[in-house]
Design an enzyme around this catalytic site. Structure first.
Site, PDB file in Angstrom:
ATOM      1  N   HIS A 152       0.850  -1.203   0.000  1.00  0.00           N
ATOM      2  CA  HIS A 152       0.000   0.000   0.000  1.00  0.00           C
ATOM      3  C   HIS A 152       0.879   1.245   0.000  1.00  0.00           C
ATOM      4  O   HIS A 152       1.449   1.637   1.022  1.00  0.00           O
ATOM      5  CB  HIS A 152      -0.932   0.037   1.215  1.00  0.00           C
ATOM      6  CG  HIS A 152      -1.927   1.169   1.150  1.00  0.00           C
ATOM      7  ND1 HIS A 152      -3.178   1.032   0.581  1.00  0.00           N
ATOM      8  CD2 HIS A 152      -1.839   2.462   1.547  1.00  0.00           C
ATOM      9  CE1 HIS A 152      -3.823   2.199   0.661  1.00  0.00           C
ATOM     10  NE2 HIS A 152      -3.024   3.085   1.243  1.00  0.00           N
ATOM     11  N   THR A 206      -6.572   9.533  -4.176  1.00  0.00           N
ATOM     12  CA  THR A 206      -7.768  10.295  -4.543  1.00  0.00           C
ATOM     13  C   THR A 206      -7.437  11.626  -5.213  1.00  0.00           C
ATOM     14  O   THR A 206      -8.246  12.141  -5.978  1.00  0.00           O
ATOM     15  CB  THR A 206      -8.644  10.565  -3.310  1.00  0.00           C
ATOM     16  OG1 THR A 206      -7.848  11.233  -2.323  1.00  0.00           O
ATOM     17  CG2 THR A 206      -9.202   9.285  -2.739  1.00  0.00           C
ATOM     18  N   ARG A 234     -10.231   0.592  -6.529  1.00  0.00           N
ATOM     19  CA  ARG A 234     -10.475   1.025  -5.156  1.00  0.00           C
ATOM     20  C   ARG A 234     -11.824   1.716  -5.061  1.00  0.00           C
ATOM     21  O   ARG A 234     -12.130   2.607  -5.858  1.00  0.00           O
ATOM     22  CB  ARG A 234      -9.377   1.991  -4.733  1.00  0.00           C
ATOM     23  CG  ARG A 234      -9.332   2.279  -3.231  1.00  0.00           C
ATOM     24  CD  ARG A 234      -8.227   3.245  -2.928  1.00  0.00           C
ATOM     25  NE  ARG A 234      -7.853   3.250  -1.512  1.00  0.00           N
ATOM     26  CZ  ARG A 234      -7.214   4.252  -0.935  1.00  0.00           C
ATOM     27  NH1 ARG A 234      -6.874   5.332  -1.629  1.00  0.00           N
ATOM     28  NH2 ARG A 234      -6.894   4.197   0.343  1.00  0.00           N
ATOM     29  N   ASP A 239       2.116   2.976   3.192  1.00  0.00           N
ATOM     30  CA  ASP A 239       1.254   4.134   2.937  1.00  0.00           C
ATOM     31  C   ASP A 239       2.063   5.383   2.549  1.00  0.00           C
ATOM     32  O   ASP A 239       1.533   6.502   2.596  1.00  0.00           O
ATOM     33  CB  ASP A 239       0.308   4.437   4.095  1.00  0.00           C
ATOM     34  CG  ASP A 239      -0.811   5.382   3.689  1.00  0.00           C
ATOM     35  OD1 ASP A 239      -1.188   5.380   2.496  1.00  0.00           O
ATOM     36  OD2 ASP A 239      -1.284   6.161   4.531  1.00  0.00           O
TER      37      ASP A 239
HETATM   38  C1  0GY Z   1      -4.383   6.236   2.485  1.00  0.00           C
HETATM   39  C2  0GY Z   1      -5.183   7.141   3.257  1.00  0.00           C
HETATM   40  C3  0GY Z   1      -5.653   8.358   2.932  1.00  0.00           C
HETATM   41  C4  0GY Z   1      -5.689   8.931   1.629  1.00  0.00           C
HETATM   42  C5  0GY Z   1      -5.825   8.274   0.477  1.00  0.00           C
HETATM   43  O1  0GY Z   1      -6.117   8.137  -1.785  1.00  0.00           O
HETATM   44  C6  0GY Z   1      -6.003   8.890  -0.847  1.00  0.00           C
HETATM   45  O2  0GY Z   1      -6.089  10.115  -0.937  1.00  0.00           O
HETATM   46  O3  0GY Z   1      -5.820   6.960   0.452  1.00  0.00           O
HETATM   47  C7  0GY Z   1      -6.207   9.143   4.025  1.00  0.00           C
HETATM   48  O4  0GY Z   1      -6.246  10.384   3.914  1.00  0.00           O
HETATM   49  O5  0GY Z   1      -6.671   8.553   5.027  1.00  0.00           O
HETATM   50  O6  0GY Z   1      -4.611   5.034   2.482  1.00  0.00           O
HETATM   51  O7  0GY Z   1      -3.458   6.666   1.811  1.00  0.00           O
END
Ligand code: 0GY
Length: 306
Positions: A34, A80, A127, A253
């Site tokens: 991840h 995202t 996702r 992460d």
């Molecule tokens: C993660 C958690 C976060 C963000 C995203 O795709 C993303 O923006 O996953 C978060 O802000 O909790 O898993 O990276």
């Protein structure tokens, strides 16, 4: 930062420039299952609908970190901030020469040609994100359509939600037709008891649905006691690893989007692993066998596939 984007919020934390080398040595072939790439924004613009604007975090910086931490492979999850524009992800996958696989974000109108191109680049899943501060979640009907579209490719679905939302999502997610990987153990509130009702629902989900997997990642996000021990997360992650040793994954992460409590030292995150997977066998399953089965099945001998 490139010319075209300013970090937002302005106090966005840039990832750690010089993480320590971990004391724990991952087993050969370990997978960071991840992590993300951000841009670079000048080359791969962030999506207009994004809810944050990160610093750049490039594919080369990710592969340097992989090597520094003693890992062999990455699973790169579409962040995202890139919406459903998977170009930065695909670029990173192509440059990784088979050492990275991907999880994309798509909309229901994605074409078969787009899906085939993502598949060819090494994408193995999509996702579904239910965290409202990150996305405007797609309607269930769209998500069901996407699930049916990706199923024939042998892909799985990665879902991200917070523990509070699980009761409402439960019936929808258990009906999904593929393997389902839950990000960060469904984000438990670790101030609540590990044997309390909230975490029990997540354990029930895992227990009763053999197509469900869990990432035992993100102590830095879940912890209230904080770095570098993240002690309050250990009982949660360890219980998941021990109950479901063949369906757990781990990831850094990196580059740690939206973390405003501290800047994690990725070496210390790797040192969290032996606290939650306490034997070499559990460590090998968590870091090698399980991610290989899900993301590199073509490299396994026939007896090793499920
Ligand atoms: C993660 C958690 C976060 C963000 C995203 O795709 C993303 O923006 O996953 C978060 O802000 O909790 O898993 O990276």
């Amino acid at each position: 930062m490139g010319r075209n984007f300013q970090m937002d919020p302005p106090d966005w934390r840039v990832w750690h420039p010089s993480p320590t080398r971990p004391a724990f040595t991952p087993p050969p072939g370990a997978v960071d299952a991840h992590c993300h790439v951000f841009g670079p924004g000048d080359e791969f613009p962030f999506a207009p609908e994004r809810k944050y604007t990160p610093c750049d975090a490039s594919k080369d910086q990710l592969s340097s970190l992989r090597d520094h931490l003693g890992f062999s492979r990455n699973v790169i999850v579409q962040a995202t901030c890139h919406g459903a524009d998977n170009r930065a992800l695909v670029d990173a996958l192509k440059a990784a020469n088979g050492r990275a696989k991907g999880v994309a974000t798509v909309k229901r109108d994605v074409t078969d040609a787009d899906l085939a191109a993502l598949d060819a680049a090494g994408v193995k899943g999509v996702r579904f994100n239910f965290v409202k501060r990150l996305v405007n979640t797609l309607p269930f009907d769209d998500l069901r359509t996407i699930a049916e579209r990706i199923k024939p490719l042998g892909w799985h679905i990665v879902i991200y939600f917070e523990a509070d939302d699980l009761p409402d999502l439960y019936d929808f997610i258990v009906a999904l037709p593929t393997d389902v990987v839950v990000d960060h153990m469904g984000r438990p509130d670790v101030t609540k008891p590990v044997d309390g009702a909230e975490f029990a629902l997540f354990l029930k989900l895992m227990d009763e649905h053999e197509n469900f997997w869990s990432k035992v990642s993100c102590p830095e996000r879940l912890s209230r006691s904080g770095p570098t021990e993240y002690a309050d997360v250990v009982p949660f992650a360890r219980s998941v690893v021990e109950a479901f040793p063949d369906r757990v994954l781990w990831g850094t992460d990196w580059p740690h989007p939206n973390l405003n409590t501290h800047t994690p030292d990725d070496g210390k995150l790797v040192d969290f692993i032996p606290k939650i997977a306490v034997t070499p066998e559990l460590q090998r399953k968590l870091l090698v066998d399980n991610p290989m089965r899900l993301y590199w099945p073509e490299e396994l001998k026939p007896t090793e596939t499920r």
